[in-house]
Design a protein around this motif. Structure first.
Motif, PDB file in Angstrom:
ATOM      1  N   ARG A 225     -34.870   9.677  -6.072  1.00  0.00           N
ATOM      2  CA  ARG A 225     -33.971  11.261  -5.857  1.00  0.00           C
ATOM      3  C   ARG A 225     -32.631  11.201  -5.910  1.00  0.00           C
ATOM      4  O   ARG A 225     -32.058  10.257  -6.060  1.00  0.00           O
ATOM      5  N   ARG A 226     -32.228  11.914  -6.576  1.00  0.00           N
ATOM      6  CA  ARG A 226     -30.336  12.051  -6.923  1.00  0.00           C
ATOM      7  C   ARG A 226     -30.276  14.150  -6.049  1.00  0.00           C
ATOM      8  O   ARG A 226     -30.983  14.417  -6.717  1.00  0.00           O
ATOM      9  N   LYS A 227     -29.628  13.517  -5.748  1.00  0.00           N
ATOM     10  CA  LYS A 227     -29.362  14.161  -4.876  1.00  0.00           C
ATOM     11  C   LYS A 227     -28.516  15.975  -5.253  1.00  0.00           C
ATOM     12  O   LYS A 227     -28.760  17.001  -5.088  1.00  0.00           O
ATOM     13  N   GLY A 228     -27.664  15.377  -6.567  1.00  0.00           N
ATOM     14  CA  GLY A 228     -26.982  15.924  -6.518  1.00  0.00           C
ATOM     15  C   GLY A 228     -25.505  16.806  -6.511  1.00  0.00           C
ATOM     16  O   GLY A 228     -25.390  16.119  -5.107  1.00  0.00           O
ATOM     17  N   ARG A 229     -25.519  18.396  -6.779  1.00  0.00           N
ATOM     18  CA  ARG A 229     -24.035  18.327  -6.247  1.00  0.00           C
ATOM     19  C   ARG A 229     -23.900  19.432  -5.941  1.00  0.00           C
ATOM     20  O   ARG A 229     -24.649  20.998  -6.744  1.00  0.00           O
ATOM     21  N   GLN A 230     -23.456  20.595  -5.043  1.00  0.00           N
ATOM     22  CA  GLN A 230     -23.460  21.946  -4.594  1.00  0.00           C
ATOM     23  C   GLN A 230     -22.440  22.597  -4.860  1.00  0.00           C
ATOM     24  O   GLN A 230     -21.301  21.768  -5.436  1.00  0.00           O
ATOM     25  N   THR A 231     -23.432  23.625  -5.952  1.00  0.00           N
ATOM     26  CA  THR A 231     -22.115  24.705  -6.861  1.00  0.00           C
ATOM     27  C   THR A 231     -21.330  25.446  -6.326  1.00  0.00           C
ATOM     28  O   THR A 231     -22.448  26.140  -5.122  1.00  0.00           O
ATOM     29  N   GLY A 232     -20.429  25.730  -6.079  1.00  0.00           N
ATOM     30  CA  GLY A 232     -19.089  26.644  -4.719  1.00  0.00           C
ATOM     31  C   GLY A 232     -19.695  28.351  -5.612  1.00  0.00           C
ATOM     32  O   GLY A 232     -20.511  28.151  -7.226  1.00  0.00           O
ATOM     33  N   PHE A 233     -19.631  28.720  -5.193  1.00  0.00           N
ATOM     34  CA  PHE A 233     -19.825  30.277  -5.495  1.00  0.00           C
ATOM     35  C   PHE A 233     -19.466  30.935  -6.175  1.00  0.00           C
ATOM     36  O   PHE A 233     -19.963  31.609  -7.454  1.00  0.00           O
ATOM     37  N   ASP A 234     -17.766  30.657  -6.717  1.00  0.00           N
ATOM     38  CA  ASP A 234     -16.961  30.777  -8.083  1.00  0.00           C
ATOM     39  C   ASP A 234     -17.999  30.987  -8.801  1.00  0.00           C
ATOM     40  O   ASP A 234     -17.058  31.551 -10.108  1.00  0.00           O
ATOM     41  N   GLU A 235     -18.387  29.107  -9.226  1.00  0.00           N
ATOM     42  CA  GLU A 235     -18.507  28.218 -10.192  1.00  0.00           C
ATOM     43  C   GLU A 235     -20.335  29.332 -11.128  1.00  0.00           C
ATOM     44  O   GLU A 235     -20.712  29.566 -12.454  1.00  0.00           O
ATOM     45  N   VAL A 236     -21.076  30.211  -9.960  1.00  0.00           N
ATOM     46  CA  VAL A 236     -21.506  31.162  -9.454  1.00  0.00           C
ATOM     47  C   VAL A 236     -22.511  32.392  -9.625  1.00  0.00           C
ATOM     48  O   VAL A 236     -23.035  33.597 -10.352  1.00  0.00           O
ATOM     49  N   CYS A 237     -21.164  32.747  -9.606  1.00  0.00           N
ATOM     50  CA  CYS A 237     -21.349  34.379  -9.107  1.00  0.00           C
ATOM     51  C   CYS A 237     -21.844  35.007 -10.402  1.00  0.00           C
ATOM     52  O   CYS A 237     -22.229  36.145  -9.714  1.00  0.00           O
ATOM     53  N   GLU A 238     -21.174  34.854 -11.743  1.00  0.00           N
ATOM     54  CA  GLU A 238     -21.257  35.666 -12.807  1.00  0.00           C
ATOM     55  C   GLU A 238     -22.302  35.806 -13.255  1.00  0.00           C
ATOM     56  O   GLU A 238     -23.547  36.965 -13.589  1.00  0.00           O
ATOM     57  N   SER A 239     -23.113  34.538 -13.092  1.00  0.00           N
ATOM     58  CA  SER A 239     -24.654  33.992 -13.173  1.00  0.00           C
ATOM     59  C   SER A 239     -25.298  34.747 -12.053  1.00  0.00           C
ATOM     60  O   SER A 239     -26.771  35.053 -12.653  1.00  0.00           O
TER      61      SER A 239
END
Length: 280
Positions: A225-239
Motif C-alpha cells: 500500500r502507498r498511502k499518497g498525499r491528501q490534496t488540498g481543496f484549493d488544488e482541486v476546486c476548479e476541477s
C-alpha cells in the motif's frame, strides 16, 4: 388456379412486401418514425441514443429550426443540423450555477477521491460473469474459494494456486498478480471498493468480501500500500466545479428529454417520460 396458389404462398413470406411491412412495424418508433430499418440488430444503449436524437430532431422541426420532411426512418443529422439541435437544447435547459460552497461540500464528502499518489499492490481471482452463466452458482463457487483463503490455517501459496486454477483473467497464469494499481487503473466498481469506501483502509491481505464489478466476482488480496498525499481543496476546486457543472448539465438535459418523451408517442421500446416542467 396456378396464379392463385402463387399469391397464397407468397403473401407474408420472406420475399413478399407484406413480410417487409410486418418487420418494419416491429421497429421501435417515435411519433410514427422508425428509429432504424428493419432487420438491423441494435443494442439497447444505441437504441436509446437513436430515440433521444429523433426526439430532439422532431422538436427542432416543430420549432421551425429544421425543415419538415416526410421520413420513414429517423435521418442522421449533418454537422450543421447537429449544431442547431445543440443550440436548441442550450436555450431550453437551465443549468444551476456551481457555487464555491457546493464545491467545498463535495470535497469534504469525498476526500478519499482527492488523494494523490495512492496505490495498492494487488492480486485477484476473477470469476467472470458471461452470457448464459448461472450467476448464483458462480457466486457460491467464488464464496467457497474466498472462505478457504480467509481461514487461519490456509496453506501459504494457496492464493496463487487457486488463481491459476479458477481465475478467468489472464493474470491467473501469474498467480493473479496485477501489480501496483491506482484508482484510475481499475474498473470504477473496484476502485470504489478499494480506495473510496469508509473502510477502504481495512489493511493488507485478502479482502474479507467478494468485489462485484461489470466483469464478475473478484477475490482481492492487497500485498502492498502507498498511502499518497491528501490534496488540498484549493488544488482541486476548479476541477470539482467543472465536474459538478457537467453533472448538472447532464441532469438538466435528461429532464428535457424526459419531457419530450412524455409528450411523444413511443412504440416498441421503453423510454422514460415526464409530464412536469424541468426541475430548476
Amino acid at each position: 388456379m396456378e396464379a392463385i396458389r402463387t399469391e397464397q404462398a407468397g403473401c407474408g413470406g420472406a420475399g413478399c412486401a407484406c413480410g417487409g411491412s410486418d418487420q418494419a412495424a416491429d421497429t421501435p418508433r417515435i411519433n410514427g418514425v422508425a428509429l432504424h430499418p428493419p432487420g438491423i440488430p441494435v443494442d439497447p444503449g444505441s437504441l436509446r441514443e437513436l430515440a433521444c436524437a429523433e426526439l430532439l430532431r422532431q422538436e427542432a422541426v416543430r420549432q421551425g429550426l429544421l425543415p419538415a420532411a416526410e421520413v420513414e426512418f429517423a435521418p442522421e443529422l449533418d454537422a450543421a443540423q447537429r449544431e442547431i439541435v445543440e443550440a436548441m437544447v442550450e436555450r431550453a435547459i437551465a443549468v444551476p450555477v456551481v457555487t464555491p460552497e457546493a464545491c467545498q461540500r463535495y470535497y469534504e464528502a469525498n476526500k478519499r477521491r482527492f488523494v494523490h499518489g495512492q496505490a495498492l499492490q494487488v492480486r485477484h481471482i476473477l470469476f467472470a460473469v458471461t452470457p448464459g452463466v448461472n450467476v448464483q452458482a458462480l457466486a457460491q463457487r467464488a464464496e467457497g474459494a474466498l472462505l478457504e483463503l480467509l481461514r487461519k490455517e490456509v496453506v501459504p501459496g494457496r492464493f496463487g494456486e487457486l488463481a491459476r486454477e479458477l481465475s478467468n483473467c489472464p493474470s491467473g497464469a501469474q498467480g493473479g498478480e496485477l501489480g501496483w494499481l491506482g484508482p484510475d487503473d481499475c474498473a470504477p466498481e473496484l476502485a470504489n471498493e478499494l480506495f473510496f469506501q469508509t473502510d477502504s483502509s481495512w489493511g493488507m491481505g485478502v479482502h474479507p468480501r467478494l468485489v462485484h464489478t461489470r466483469f464478475g466476482f473478484h477475490i482481492i488480496e492487497v500485498q502492498g500500500r502507498r498511502k499518497g498525499r491528501q490534496t488540498g481543496f484549493d488544488e482541486v476546486c476548479e476541477s470539482i466545479a467543472a465536474q459538478l457543472g457537467l453533472s448538472a448539465r447532464i441532469t438538466a438535459t435528461r429532464q428535457y428529454l424526459q419531457l419530450l418523451a412524455g409528450a411523444a408517442e413511443v412504440e416498441g421500446m421503453e423510454l422514460e417520460g415526464a409530464s412536469s416542467p424541468l426541475v430548476q
